[in-house]
Design an enzyme around this catalytic site. Structure first.
Site, PDB file in Angstrom:
ATOM      1  CB  VAL A  14      69.027  46.292 -36.300  1.00 38.14           C
ATOM      2  CG1 VAL A  14      69.949  45.120 -36.549  1.00 38.14           C
ATOM      3  CG2 VAL A  14      68.902  47.144 -37.557  1.00 38.14           C
ATOM      4  CE  LYS A 105      75.226  51.035 -42.274  1.00 38.36           C
ATOM      5  NZ  LYS A 105      74.313  51.285 -41.151  1.00 38.36           N
ATOM      6  CD  GLU A 129      77.148  39.562 -44.662  1.00 40.51           C
ATOM      7  OE1 GLU A 129      77.947  38.643 -44.848  1.00 40.51           O
ATOM      8  OE2 GLU A 129      76.966  40.483 -45.487  1.00 40.51           O
ATOM      9  N   GLY A 134      72.344  45.507 -45.240  1.00 36.20           N
ATOM     10  CA  GLY A 134      71.318  44.774 -44.496  1.00 36.20           C
ATOM     11  C   GLY A 134      71.358  43.274 -44.678  1.00 36.20           C
ATOM     12  N   GLY A 187      59.361  55.539 -42.225  1.00 42.62           N
ATOM     13  CA  GLY A 187      60.399  55.052 -41.310  1.00 42.62           C
ATOM     14  C   GLY A 187      61.700  54.685 -42.009  1.00 42.62           C
ATOM     15  CD  GLU A 190      67.474  57.229 -38.459  1.00 43.04           C
ATOM     16  OE1 GLU A 190      66.975  57.643 -37.403  1.00 43.04           O
ATOM     17  OE2 GLU A 190      67.668  56.030 -38.710  1.00 43.04           O
ATOM     18  CG  ASP A 201      73.993  54.244 -44.762  1.00 43.08           C
ATOM     19  OD1 ASP A 201      73.883  53.731 -43.637  1.00 43.08           O
ATOM     20  OD2 ASP A 201      73.756  53.628 -45.818  1.00 43.08           O
ATOM     21  CE  LYS A 205      74.632  50.677 -45.643  1.00 48.77           C
ATOM     22  NZ  LYS A 205      73.358  51.069 -46.243  1.00 48.77           N
TER      23      LYS A 205
END
Ligand code: HSE
Length: 427
Positions: A14, A105, A129, A134, A187, A190, A201, A205
């Site tokens: 990122v 996050k 954001e 994403g 990719g 993980e 995750d 979110k």
């Protein structure tokens, strides 16, 4: 023209995408946004990453103090991931009056109250954001697009890795382990895939998005969470023959009864818009009292999509005078009178193994009836590899989660059926 100095902490996927957008689009931002975004420094110890991006040696900071003491740095972008170091560095930046843009996050979800307090105290901005879905501008949509609405529901596919795995299982007939290995190869997942496949995750979110949507703090610990690690090809195939596609669904609802937040695999009908959200793509529905349904679709991960969200935050922070904070009471705990519902309603898919003999179906439906569970659809077939046994796949009318749990326990206890799978069906 206004000049804004930026420092990027972490040049992984990122941070690297953010670096590229800022360097490659600098002239475009000057022309269209009338702001000169200048990368003053990066904090990255891995020389291979700085070299791959062509970062000049003099722009590589040695430590966080160098970044926060630099008067030319106005915005600090946190792309470190993890919680401990990121929390410390973000607080250092906010305490020095720097605006922070983060894609983290877990950090935001767990410590937004602490970070926001520091930001307010030092008149700094705090933007996030990129922490949710994403490149999909869902946070801006909630804050600036549908804020005239009372939001009753937010629902979507908000984890790309699990969506990729389930899509591979659906479209290519892969089993879970092979689909996960492929996601790791590409990719998406993980080496330790737990955060994605166990639903953490998505729960982080959903906690952030539903806090914003419902104007009340929704801690991630209140999110009912179930991952995809037990999903079998058999369920995906049975769902397919009944006209459903399996997704890891995030659902947040607010009604007069309280707030319901959950992340779990769920079947959606093949003609539902979420059914066609495939691969690593994401989509989110927001339902407002005036606007009705709004659906956003796009890439929920990746260098440039997530970098896009970060740079949009930097531009917003640079071109708006006033700082802006949560639209909910952002304390460490939720508001005292807020009720979080654990017994939600849904339709259900059950796969059972039973003795293939007369009367079994009648006994089964009479047990379900005791829990007020009514069957909509039912398929029976010979159980694979078990002589004298049959597999039953059934879909129920909408009922209570608790009723299904109790009915399943009863079916298993009586020995009438072995319940192999219980999955929710989104209607
Ligand atoms: N790992 C996430 C996903 C992206 O697969 O959607 C970052 O939240």
């Amino acid at each position: 023209m206004k000049k804004v100095g930026v420092s990027i902490l972490g040049l992984g996927t990122v941070g690297g995408g953010t670096y590229r957008i800022l360097t490659e689009h600098a002239e475009f931002f000057r022309r269209t946004q009338e702001v000169d975004l200048v990368i003053e420094s990066v904090l990255e110890q891995d020389g291979r990453k700085t070299e791959a991006l062509g970062v000049p040696a003099e722009k590589v900071a040695q430590n966080i103090a160098e970044v926060v003491l630099d008067p030319d740095v106005n915005v600090v972008v946190e792309c470190l991931g993890g919680v401990n170091e990121a929390r410390e560095y973000v607080l250092d930046a906010l305490n020095a009056g720097k605006t922070v843009v983060t894609s983290n996050k877990e950090l935001f979800c767990k410590f937004s109250h602490e970070l926001e307090r520091a930001a307010k105290r030092h008149n700094a901005g705090l933007f996030f954001e990129a922490s949710c879905v994403g490149g999909v501008p869902i946070i801006r949509t909630l804050l600036d697009g549908v804020q005239s609405n009372e939001i009753s529901r937010i629902m979507g596919v908000i984890n790309g890795t699990t969506n990729f795995i389930l899509s591979e299982m659906t479209e290519k007939g892969s089993n879970y382990a092979d689909a996960l290995a492929r996601a790791q190869q590409l990719g998406y997942a993980e080496a330790d895939p737990a955060a994605d496949v166990e639903g953490f995750d998505a729960a982080y979110k959903l906690s952030i998005l539903s806090s914003l949507a419902f104007h009340t703090k929704v801690p991630y610990t209140k999110v009912f969470r179930e991952g995809i690690t037990n999903i079998s090809r058999e369920d995906i195939e049975d769902g397919d023959s009944l006209g459903y596609v399996l997704k890891l669904l995030a659902v947040g609802k607010r009604s007069s009864a309280g707030v319901e937040v959950r992340v779990h695999p769920a079947f959606v009908r093949k003609d539902h818009p979420l059914a066609s959200v495939g691969g690593n793509y994401n989509a989110v529905f927001v339902t407002g009292d005036s606007v009705g349904d709004v659906m956003l679709y796009g890439q929920g991960a990746g260098a440039l999509p997530t970098g896009s969200a970060i740079v949009s935050d930097i531009i917003f922070a640079s071109t708006h005078g006033e700082m802006r904070y949560s639209t909910f009471k952002n304390g460490a705990a939720p508001e005292k009178d807020m009720k979080f519902l654990s017994d939600f309603r849904s339709a259900y898919y059950l796969r059972l193994t039973v003795d293939d003999e007369p009367g079994v179906l009648a006994k089964l439906s009479s047990i379900l009836a005791k829990y007020n569970i009514s069957i909509v659809e039912l398929i029976q077939r010979t159980a694979k590899g078990e002589a004298g046994k049959a597999t039953l796949v059934l879909v129920t009318h909408e009922t209570h989660e608790l009723a299904v749990k109790n009915a399943v326990a009863k079916l298993n206890a009586t020995g009438l059926a072995r319940v192999e799978s219980v999955l929710r069906v989104a209607l």
